[in-house]
Design a protein around this motif. Structure first.
Motif, PDB file in Angstrom:
ATOM      1  N   UNK A   1     -14.453   1.182  -5.321  1.00 49.51           N
ATOM      2  CA  UNK A   1     -13.938   1.848  -4.116  1.00 49.51           C
ATOM      3  C   UNK A   1     -12.450   2.108  -4.185  1.00 49.51           C
ATOM      4  N   UNK A   2     -11.790   1.602  -5.213  1.00 50.74           N
ATOM      5  CA  UNK A   2     -10.370   1.860  -5.411  1.00 50.74           C
ATOM      6  C   UNK A   2      -9.476   1.080  -4.477  1.00 50.74           C
ATOM      7  N   UNK A   3      -8.182   1.423  -4.525  1.00 51.53           N
ATOM      8  CA  UNK A   3      -7.189   0.714  -3.733  1.00 51.53           C
ATOM      9  C   UNK A   3      -5.955   1.578  -3.563  1.00 51.53           C
ATOM     10  N   UNK A   4      -5.147   1.171  -2.583  1.00 54.23           N
ATOM     11  CA  UNK A   4      -3.870   1.812  -2.320  1.00 54.23           C
ATOM     12  C   UNK A   4      -2.791   0.745  -2.366  1.00 54.23           C
ATOM     13  N   UNK A   5      -1.667   1.060  -2.983  1.00 47.02           N
ATOM     14  CA  UNK A   5      -0.507   0.170  -2.943  1.00 47.02           C
ATOM     15  C   UNK A   5       0.600   0.915  -2.210  1.00 47.02           C
ATOM     16  N   UNK A   6       1.101   0.264  -1.162  1.00 45.80           N
ATOM     17  CA  UNK A   6       2.149   0.839  -0.328  1.00 45.80           C
ATOM     18  C   UNK A   6       3.427   0.032  -0.505  1.00 45.80           C
ATOM     19  N   UNK A   7       4.531   0.707  -0.813  1.00 42.94           N
ATOM     20  CA  UNK A   7       5.850   0.076  -0.853  1.00 42.94           C
ATOM     21  C   UNK A   7       6.584   0.636   0.371  1.00 42.94           C
ATOM     22  N   UNK A   8       6.861  -0.240   1.343  1.00 40.55           N
ATOM     23  CA  UNK A   8       7.291   0.196   2.671  1.00 40.55           C
ATOM     24  C   UNK A   8       8.700   0.776   2.748  1.00 40.55           C
ATOM     25  N   UNK A   9       9.621   0.339   1.887  1.00 40.48           N
ATOM     26  CA  UNK A   9      11.021   0.776   1.987  1.00 40.48           C
ATOM     27  C   UNK A   9      11.418   1.632   0.796  1.00 40.48           C
ATOM     28  N   UNK A  10      12.135   2.702   1.071  1.00 38.65           N
ATOM     29  CA  UNK A  10      12.625   3.568  -0.004  1.00 38.65           C
ATOM     30  C   UNK A  10      13.590   2.838  -0.930  1.00 38.65           C
ATOM     31  N   UNK A  11      14.228   1.780  -0.447  1.00 41.54           N
ATOM     32  CA  UNK A  11      15.189   1.018  -1.247  1.00 41.54           C
ATOM     33  C   UNK A  11      14.526  -0.035  -2.132  1.00 41.54           C
ATOM     34  N   UNK A  12      13.196  -0.133  -2.083  1.00 44.74           N
ATOM     35  CA  UNK A  12      12.482  -1.207  -2.772  1.00 44.74           C
ATOM     36  C   UNK A  12      11.714  -0.706  -3.979  1.00 44.74           C
ATOM     37  N   UNK A  13      11.798  -1.502  -5.063  1.00 40.12           N
ATOM     38  CA  UNK A  13      10.952  -1.315  -6.239  1.00 40.12           C
ATOM     39  C   UNK A  13      10.129  -2.580  -6.420  1.00 40.12           C
ATOM     40  N   UNK A  14       8.824  -2.421  -6.536  1.00 44.12           N
ATOM     41  CA  UNK A  14       7.936  -3.531  -6.845  1.00 44.12           C
ATOM     42  C   UNK A  14       7.447  -3.346  -8.269  1.00 44.12           C
ATOM     43  N   UNK A  15       7.795  -4.307  -9.135  1.00 44.06           N
ATOM     44  CA  UNK A  15       7.348  -4.272 -10.528  1.00 44.06           C
ATOM     45  C   UNK A  15       6.103  -5.137 -10.642  1.00 44.06           C
ATOM     46  N   UNK A  16       5.017  -4.526 -11.094  1.00 46.54           N
ATOM     47  CA  UNK A  16       3.737  -5.215 -11.252  1.00 46.54           C
ATOM     48  C   UNK A  16       3.571  -5.605 -12.720  1.00 46.54           C
TER      49      UNK A  16
END
Length: 181
Positions: A126-141
């Motif tokens: 069914x898949x997934x969505x990843x949301x990064x809420x702030x334009x100033x943020x980088x999330x490294x996975x």
């Protein structure tokens, strides 16, 4: 859960345990947010399923994260965190916990500062969505994002898949940036 609620941890490594013979559902209705400060602990081989289309904002205190070991599956709901890097057993996983973490047609929403996690994220068909809420943020996975389903990136921030062996289908960016490793 019938309305926006907050569950606060009493501390002392308290956790929700599941002693049943199946994953225990945590049902949160549409439009409702449960802010949960109590980690999902492991006292059997079964974990928890977040269901109901609402939002679980997992906000355990750093002192309680050591017991956040239960498998967690988020089914067509939203799982929001602001900590993905507090170490549990040497792994930078924060409020994603140390047990398996699976998104089943759901959204993982990250609202913290720029950070990196080693947490592996499983996707169902069914898949997934990843949301990064702030334009100033980088999330490294740096943990692998794997599964047979599609992955969609939303939110103004940046998702940076690390060098792990990511396997998913049909990556889509509808808002923000995905930065190649």
């Amino acid at each position: 859960i019938n309305g926006a609620s907050t569950w606060a941890s009493p501390g002392n490594n308290s956790f929700f345990g599941n002693g049943s013979t199946a994953d225990l559902p945590v049902t949160i209705p549409t439009g409702v947010t449960l802010t949960n400060g109590i980690p999902f602990g492991l006292n059997s081989s079964f974990g928890f399923r977040v269901v109901g289309v609402g939002t679980l904002f997992q906000d355990s205190g750093a002192g309680d994260l050591a017991v956040f070991r239960a498998p967690l599956t988020v089914v067509q709901s939203r799982y929001r965190v602001t900590d993905v890097s507090t170490a549990i057993s040497g792994q930078a996983v924060g409020d994603l916990g140390f047990g398996t973490f699976t998104l089943d047609g759901s959204t993982l929403s990250y609202g913290g500062a720029t950070d990196a996690t080693t947490k592996a994220i499983g996707l169902t068909a069914n898949g997934a969505t990843i949301e990064i809420e702030s334009a100033a943020t980088t999330l490294t996975a740096n943990g692998a994002i794997t599964g047979p389903g599609p992955l969609t990136k939303i939110g103004p921030g940046t998702l940076a898949p690390g060098r792990a062996a990511h396997t998913f289908t049909n990556p889509t960016v509808t808002y923000g940036t995905v930065q190649a490793a």
